[in-house]
Design an enzyme around this catalytic site. Sequence first.
Site, PDB file in Angstrom:
ATOM      1  CD  GLU A  32      19.866  11.972  13.073  1.00  0.00           C
ATOM      2  OE1 GLU A  32      20.259  13.097  12.745  1.00  0.00           O
ATOM      3  OE2 GLU A  32      18.929  11.378  12.496  1.00  0.00           O
ATOM      4  NE  ARG A  48       5.411  -1.712 -19.572  1.00  0.00           N
ATOM      5  CZ  ARG A  48       6.037  -0.625 -20.020  1.00  0.00           C
ATOM      6  NH1 ARG A  48       5.797   0.559 -19.464  1.00  0.00           N
ATOM      7  NH2 ARG A  48       6.905  -0.702 -21.010  1.00  0.00           N
TER       8      ARG A  48
END
Length: 342
Positions: A51, A212
């Site tokens: 907001e 990985r």
Amino acid sequence: MDEIFMRRCLELAEAGKGNTSPNPMVGSVVVHEGQIIGEGYHRRAGEPHAEVNAIAAVQNPNLLSSSTLYVNLEPCAHYGKTPPCTDLIIEKNIRRVVVACLDPFPAVSGQGICRLQRADVEIVTGILEREARSLNKVFITFHEQHRPYIFLKWAQSIDGFIDRLRIDTSSAPVRFSSTASRRIVHKLRSEVAAIMIGRQTAELDNPSLTVRYWAGLSPVRLVLGRRFVPPPQAHLSDRTVETLFFSEENMDYNRPLLPQVLAELYARKLDSLLVEGGATLLNSFLEAGLWDEAHVEVVPFFLGKGVIAPTITTSSLPILRQSEEKWTDGRRILHYYANSLA
């Protein structure tokens, strides 16, 4: 029109995926006379909320008093790392706010709506609520059920085995995953707070449980085993990632273990858990009904015998949905299940 602008909030919110935890993903737009004049999303935990960013993007602040603010989650009414969004909305004299769903976080939980209503702000709720809850399923599950959102994951042969029978490390585990499916698994690892295996998997596979093959941080590693202590040369002993062992030293093995584990993860604010095996551990989550999603990769070759894969059946646990995803070579199918009772 409200649905159109709320859908834009959801699109914006998803841009923060992977960066906002333990906060939710939130997007917001400011609309004046049917046109978006400002938009923003929560980029990272500790930074300004959606907001705030949407209001700051409005070039002509004089338009705010005759505008509507849309947000996919209830504006906060408390001081955390940032000030309450409700205070800013009231200060800017925004008279109408449309919210997709309420925030289950105890410090908010309806208080943001009440605060705005007391300031004579018109509130509309429930616009695309189902989609908004689905987007923040991890956050909502964590705060409503006081446990992490739980993913189960395994790969199996077409005849229903997840590995050959092994008694020691002299025999390597069966490798089911392709390059593409391995990336999908590591992407999921990068999105969860913790990853869990049982003692036997830790001893036989010497897994790393790290990210990985995808970009992102590795989750906290968890091992459940009454007397398990990894040897110094094991990947779990490498100190590269925080690793927790749930043994008889810190668990009561005379009581159900999973509720104890989940309570500890909740206390540590670990909001999501990926359970990668083995079969005994996965079945324990299935039998207890403690799961939200199961991702099952089925590969087109036969083992003939081995460790029987976990089974999800409609007689034990209802299935909310199931979809299939095929890779370009057509050889593998990934099934997605969701537990309708979770």
